[in-house]
Design a protein around this motif. Structure first.
Motif, PDB file in Angstrom:
ATOM      1  N   LYS A 268       0.791  -1.256   0.205  1.00  0.00           N
ATOM      2  CA  LYS A 268      -0.015  -0.183  -0.023  1.00  0.00           C
ATOM      3  C   LYS A 268       0.759   1.275  -0.042  1.00  0.00           C
ATOM      4  CE  LYS A 268      -3.906  -2.394   0.251  1.00  0.00           C
ATOM      5  NZ  LYS A 268      -4.715  -2.466  -0.852  1.00  0.00           N
ATOM      6  N   ILE A 269       2.168   1.310   0.177  1.00  0.00           N
ATOM      7  CA  ILE A 269       3.052   2.218   0.237  1.00  0.00           C
ATOM      8  C   ILE A 269       3.995   2.086  -0.770  1.00  0.00           C
ATOM      9  CG2 ILE A 269       4.749   3.679   1.981  1.00  0.00           C
ATOM     10  CD1 ILE A 269       1.667   3.702   2.718  1.00  0.00           C
ATOM     11  N   VAL A 270       4.180   3.247  -1.317  1.00  0.00           N
ATOM     12  CA  VAL A 270       5.497   3.092  -2.658  1.00  0.00           C
ATOM     13  C   VAL A 270       6.265   4.267  -2.525  1.00  0.00           C
ATOM     14  CG1 VAL A 270       5.625   3.264  -5.002  1.00  0.00           C
ATOM     15  CG2 VAL A 270       3.784   2.011  -4.310  1.00  0.00           C
ATOM     16  N   LEU A 271       7.423   4.035  -2.206  1.00  0.00           N
ATOM     17  CA  LEU A 271       8.428   5.269  -1.812  1.00  0.00           C
ATOM     18  C   LEU A 271       9.608   5.115  -2.940  1.00  0.00           C
ATOM     19  CD1 LEU A 271       8.934   4.553   1.907  1.00  0.00           C
ATOM     20  CD2 LEU A 271       7.544   6.153   0.966  1.00  0.00           C
ATOM     21  N   ASP A 272       9.477   6.117  -3.738  1.00  0.00           N
ATOM     22  CA  ASP A 272      10.284   6.442  -4.830  1.00  0.00           C
ATOM     23  C   ASP A 272      11.592   7.289  -4.154  1.00  0.00           C
ATOM     24  OD1 ASP A 272      11.892   6.448  -7.207  1.00  0.00           O
ATOM     25  OD2 ASP A 272      10.205   7.222  -8.241  1.00  0.00           O
ATOM     26  N   VAL A 273      12.730   6.550  -4.072  1.00  0.00           N
ATOM     27  CA  VAL A 273      13.759   7.133  -3.459  1.00  0.00           C
ATOM     28  C   VAL A 273      14.868   7.940  -4.427  1.00  0.00           C
ATOM     29  CG1 VAL A 273      15.522   6.796  -1.549  1.00  0.00           C
ATOM     30  CG2 VAL A 273      13.345   5.609  -1.160  1.00  0.00           C
ATOM     31  N   HIS A 274      15.147   9.069  -4.332  1.00  0.00           N
ATOM     32  CA  HIS A 274      16.223   9.844  -4.916  1.00  0.00           C
ATOM     33  C   HIS A 274      17.093  10.724  -4.126  1.00  0.00           C
ATOM     34  CE1 HIS A 274      13.544   9.983  -8.831  1.00  0.00           C
ATOM     35  NE2 HIS A 274      12.717   9.322  -7.854  1.00  0.00           N
ATOM     36  N   ARG A 275      17.778  11.391  -4.630  1.00  0.00           N
ATOM     37  CA  ARG A 275      18.426  12.550  -4.064  1.00  0.00           C
ATOM     38  C   ARG A 275      18.249  13.853  -5.080  1.00  0.00           C
ATOM     39  NH1 ARG A 275      21.331  13.818  -7.908  1.00  0.00           N
ATOM     40  NH2 ARG A 275      23.202  12.646  -8.624  1.00  0.00           N
ATOM     41  N   ASP A 276      18.387  14.859  -4.564  1.00  0.00           N
ATOM     42  CA  ASP A 276      18.207  16.258  -5.127  1.00  0.00           C
ATOM     43  C   ASP A 276      19.390  16.796  -5.450  1.00  0.00           C
ATOM     44  OD1 ASP A 276      17.068  18.226  -6.048  1.00  0.00           O
ATOM     45  OD2 ASP A 276      16.791  19.507  -4.002  1.00  0.00           O
ATOM     46  N   ALA A 277      19.621  17.723  -6.449  1.00  0.00           N
ATOM     47  CA  ALA A 277      20.855  18.521  -6.883  1.00  0.00           C
ATOM     48  C   ALA A 277      20.704  19.764  -6.704  1.00  0.00           C
ATOM     49  CB  ALA A 277      21.238  18.168  -8.183  1.00  0.00           C
ATOM     50  N   LEU A 278      21.624  20.625  -6.107  1.00  0.00           N
ATOM     51  CA  LEU A 278      21.481  22.074  -5.854  1.00  0.00           C
ATOM     52  C   LEU A 278      22.616  22.787  -6.437  1.00  0.00           C
ATOM     53  CD1 LEU A 278      19.939  22.242  -2.169  1.00  0.00           C
ATOM     54  CD2 LEU A 278      18.688  22.588  -4.461  1.00  0.00           C
ATOM     55  N   VAL A 279      22.624  23.543  -7.188  1.00  0.00           N
ATOM     56  CA  VAL A 279      23.898  24.321  -7.822  1.00  0.00           C
ATOM     57  C   VAL A 279      23.488  25.658  -8.061  1.00  0.00           C
ATOM     58  CG1 VAL A 279      25.332  24.355  -9.721  1.00  0.00           C
ATOM     59  CG2 VAL A 279      24.473  22.181  -9.044  1.00  0.00           C
ATOM     60  N   GLY A 280      24.079  26.657  -7.639  1.00  0.00           N
ATOM     61  CA  GLY A 280      23.817  28.068  -7.593  1.00  0.00           C
ATOM     62  C   GLY A 280      24.061  28.541  -9.106  1.00  0.00           C
ATOM     63  N   GLU A 281      23.594  29.519  -9.547  1.00  0.00           N
ATOM     64  CA  GLU A 281      23.547  30.136 -10.547  1.00  0.00           C
ATOM     65  C   GLU A 281      25.251  30.364 -11.248  1.00  0.00           C
ATOM     66  OE1 GLU A 281      21.699  33.805 -11.126  1.00  0.00           O
ATOM     67  OE2 GLU A 281      19.650  32.823 -11.196  1.00  0.00           O
ATOM     68  N   ASP A 282      26.219  30.527 -10.045  1.00  0.00           N
ATOM     69  CA  ASP A 282      27.614  30.736 -10.433  1.00  0.00           C
ATOM     70  C   ASP A 282      28.423  29.382 -10.111  1.00  0.00           C
ATOM     71  OD1 ASP A 282      27.238  29.938  -7.646  1.00  0.00           O
ATOM     72  OD2 ASP A 282      28.395  31.716  -6.789  1.00  0.00           O
ATOM     73  N   GLY A 283      27.468  28.227 -10.252  1.00  0.00           N
ATOM     74  CA  GLY A 283      28.211  26.825 -10.381  1.00  0.00           C
ATOM     75  C   GLY A 283      28.488  26.567  -8.938  1.00  0.00           C
ATOM     76  N   THR A 284      28.085  27.197  -7.680  1.00  0.00           N
ATOM     77  CA  THR A 284      28.486  26.630  -6.288  1.00  0.00           C
ATOM     78  C   THR A 284      27.524  25.431  -6.207  1.00  0.00           C
ATOM     79  OG1 THR A 284      29.037  29.001  -5.711  1.00  0.00           O
ATOM     80  CG2 THR A 284      28.495  27.350  -3.996  1.00  0.00           C
ATOM     81  N   VAL A 285      28.139  24.528  -5.551  1.00  0.00           N
ATOM     82  CA  VAL A 285      27.374  23.408  -5.190  1.00  0.00           C
ATOM     83  C   VAL A 285      27.162  23.190  -3.694  1.00  0.00           C
ATOM     84  CG1 VAL A 285      27.600  20.786  -4.855  1.00  0.00           C
ATOM     85  CG2 VAL A 285      28.706  21.929  -6.841  1.00  0.00           C
ATOM     86  N   TYR A 286      25.653  23.280  -3.609  1.00  0.00           N
ATOM     87  CA  TYR A 286      25.403  23.257  -2.216  1.00  0.00           C
ATOM     88  C   TYR A 286      24.968  21.743  -1.655  1.00  0.00           C
ATOM     89  CZ  TYR A 286      25.071  28.473  -2.792  1.00  0.00           C
ATOM     90  OH  TYR A 286      25.350  29.699  -3.216  1.00  0.00           O
ATOM     91  N   LYS A 287      24.990  21.464  -0.321  1.00  0.00           N
ATOM     92  CA  LYS A 287      24.442  20.228   0.119  1.00  0.00           C
ATOM     93  C   LYS A 287      23.392  20.724   1.342  1.00  0.00           C
ATOM     94  CE  LYS A 287      27.965  19.165   3.210  1.00  0.00           C
ATOM     95  NZ  LYS A 287      29.021  18.073   3.966  1.00  0.00           N
ATOM     96  N   ALA A 288      22.317  19.975   1.308  1.00  0.00           N
ATOM     97  CA  ALA A 288      21.289  20.284   2.476  1.00  0.00           C
ATOM     98  C   ALA A 288      21.635  19.254   3.665  1.00  0.00           C
ATOM     99  CB  ALA A 288      19.880  19.835   1.733  1.00  0.00           C
ATOM    100  N   VAL A 289      22.042  20.004   4.648  1.00  0.00           N
ATOM    101  CA  VAL A 289      22.780  18.937   5.583  1.00  0.00           C
ATOM    102  C   VAL A 289      22.223  19.540   7.006  1.00  0.00           C
ATOM    103  CG1 VAL A 289      24.935  20.226   5.946  1.00  0.00           C
ATOM    104  CG2 VAL A 289      24.715  17.940   6.690  1.00  0.00           C
ATOM    105  N   THR A 290      21.933  18.874   8.011  1.00  0.00           N
ATOM    106  CA  THR A 290      21.783  19.200   9.471  1.00  0.00           C
ATOM    107  C   THR A 290      22.623  18.496  10.293  1.00  0.00           C
ATOM    108  OG1 THR A 290      20.046  19.789  11.270  1.00  0.00           O
ATOM    109  CG2 THR A 290      19.841  17.803   9.781  1.00  0.00           C
ATOM    110  N   ARG A 291      22.700  18.710  11.622  1.00  0.00           N
ATOM    111  CA  ARG A 291      23.369  17.838  12.683  1.00  0.00           C
ATOM    112  C   ARG A 291      22.199  17.379  13.674  1.00  0.00           C
ATOM    113  NH1 ARG A 291      28.393  16.798  13.289  1.00  0.00           N
ATOM    114  NH2 ARG A 291      29.418  16.224  15.067  1.00  0.00           N
ATOM    115  N   ILE A 292      22.156  16.018  13.900  1.00  0.00           N
ATOM    116  CA  ILE A 292      21.355  15.683  14.622  1.00  0.00           C
ATOM    117  C   ILE A 292      22.001  14.488  15.743  1.00  0.00           C
ATOM    118  CG2 ILE A 292      19.260  14.185  14.812  1.00  0.00           C
ATOM    119  CD1 ILE A 292      18.305  15.364  12.190  1.00  0.00           C
ATOM    120  N   ASP A 293      21.740  14.635  16.866  1.00  0.00           N
ATOM    121  CA  ASP A 293      22.514  13.641  17.774  1.00  0.00           C
ATOM    122  C   ASP A 293      24.121  13.763  17.529  1.00  0.00           C
ATOM    123  OD1 ASP A 293      20.209  13.238  19.232  1.00  0.00           O
ATOM    124  OD2 ASP A 293      19.416  11.572  17.978  1.00  0.00           O
ATOM    125  N   GLY A 294      24.477  14.771  17.310  1.00  0.00           N
ATOM    126  CA  GLY A 294      26.090  14.721  17.003  1.00  0.00           C
ATOM    127  C   GLY A 294      26.342  14.197  15.697  1.00  0.00           C
TER     128      GLY A 294
END
Length: 390
Positions: A268-294
């Motif tokens: 009953k549950i369908v999870l299509d698992v991907h990853r994103d891509a974040l690149v600024g107009e100047d070509g800077t590569v960003y990553k989405a990250v946080t810190r959880i429990d160290g």
């Protein structure tokens, strides 16, 4: 990442402090050692003056409630003798804005949202030390549809009643008589930035690999492990539908989903698992990250399809499930989830009322950050899905 030294700003700020000091000295000379001089000499011992000068130097803007608010006439006069010091507030504010610049509009979402299912997004690569880390969380409701702490970035022309979706029951019952969850990867060859011991052989792109130890299949393995530990039953499809051709991947994975749903009616549950891509107009590569429990952890974004891209009668039911998953992540790990996104494409979600696309981090993240996110997402989602068991 080692910050770049902005020599121009450094020189201007040094000049600002020098001119402020020079202004104080000049006023002392003009005052001839009288009461004004005494007052000025006393400023050096006045913590309010020191705080005001420091605040301006660090970039706080002057104003009625700003650094000058607590100073008397002489203190204000001394500080105002240096236009560069006053301007330092604006200059530093601009510097801070540059330093905090991300490709997100509104906060937490990419400025150039990629919605072409047949063409891969631009994925400029960068050395790990050159990737800019950002925790993508909304700073205001502007640009979002919101309800009860849930944020949705609506990229469609549809009116979305998020409050209704968040309040709606999830009309799914999970049976214990067979598989309950399908994990699939329409773009399974997507990978992360090679770092440390996680070095892989790229395929047709430096951010993609056929090695299942390093691409989205590995992330799906981690989710499957946690779901199984929670007592949920999973089918994990490890087929790479985006190789050797990216175009048509959703058509190929759609046929697979239909076959799985026919073979296992208990899914009953369908999870299509991907990853994103974040690149600024100047070509800077960003990553989405946080810190959880160290632990450095990639952020997770739930993506919803809509009827704008074709027949999709169940899109509100998918959204109701996504709201529950998002709420669980927000409650258990407050910075794990980016705001949800709704786009015009359907992403095969028309095939099931329990379909969600899950983007685990971005191509700038490391595999270990993604695996940490996969574990936390599965634990959060697992709490919701266990409640749906009949």
């Amino acid at each position: 990442m080692k910050p770049k030294i902005r020599w121009g700003r450094l020189l201007r700020r040094s000049a600002a402090l020098f001119l402020a000091t020079l202004a104080v000295w000049a006023l002392l000379l003009v005052s001839g050692g009288g009461s004004a001089a005494g007052a000025l000499r006393g400023l050096g011992e006045n913590p309010g003056f020191v705080s005001a000068a420091l605040a301006l130097e660090l970039g706080q803007a002057p104003g009625e409630t700003g650094p000058l608010a607590g100073l008397d006439g002489w203190g204000r006069l001394v500080v105002r003798q240096s236009p560069l010091l006053l301007a330092g507030g604006q200059a530093a504010a601009e510097y801070g804005a540059e330093a905090a610049d991300t490709p997100d509009l509104p906060a937490g979402q990419p400025a150039e949202d990629h919605d072409d299912v047949n063409e891969p997004p631009p994925e400029t690569t960068a050395a790990p030390g050159d990737i800019v880390a950002r925790t993508l969380v909304p700073t205001s409701p502007q640009g979002y549809v919101t309800a009860g702490g849930i944020y949705l970035y609506n990229r469609t022309g549809l009116d979305v009643d998020l409050a209704a979706a968040a309040a709606a029951p999830v009309n799914i019952t999970l049976s214990g008589d067979g598989p309950q969850i399908l994990i699939i990867h329409t773009h399974g060859s997507e990978a992360y930035t090679p770092d440390g011991t996680d070095i892989y052989e790229p395929s047709d792109n430096n951010t993609r690999t056929l090695d299942e130890n390093y691409n989205m299949v590995r992330v799906g393995d981690e989710m499957e492990r946690v779901f199984t530990e929670l007592g949920l039953s999973v089918v994990h499809d490890t087929t790479l539908y985006d190789y050797p051709r990216y175009s048509g991947a959703y058509d190929r994975s759609a046929e697979a989903v239909k076959n799985y749903l026919a073979q296992y009616p208990t899914i009953k549950i369908v999870l299509d698992v991907h990853r994103d891509a974040l690149v600024g107009e100047d070509g800077t590569v960003y990553k989405a990250v946080t810190r959880i429990d160290g632990v450095d952890t990639a952020q997770v974004m739930l993506v919803l399809g809509s009827s704008e891209g074709g027949e999709h009668p169940s899109w509100m039911e998918n959204l109701a499930l996504a709201c529950r998953l998002q709420e669980s992540m927000n409650n258990l790990y407050p910075t794990l989830a980016r705001p949800m996104t709704m786009r015009s494409s359907r992403y095969n979600q028309q095939l099931s009322t329990g379909s969600v696309l899950v983007e685990v981090g971005t191509h700038g993240n490391t595999l270990q950050e993604a695996l940490a996110a996969a574990r936390l997402f599965a634990r959060s989602a697992g709490q919701v899905l266990l409640e749906l068991e009949g």
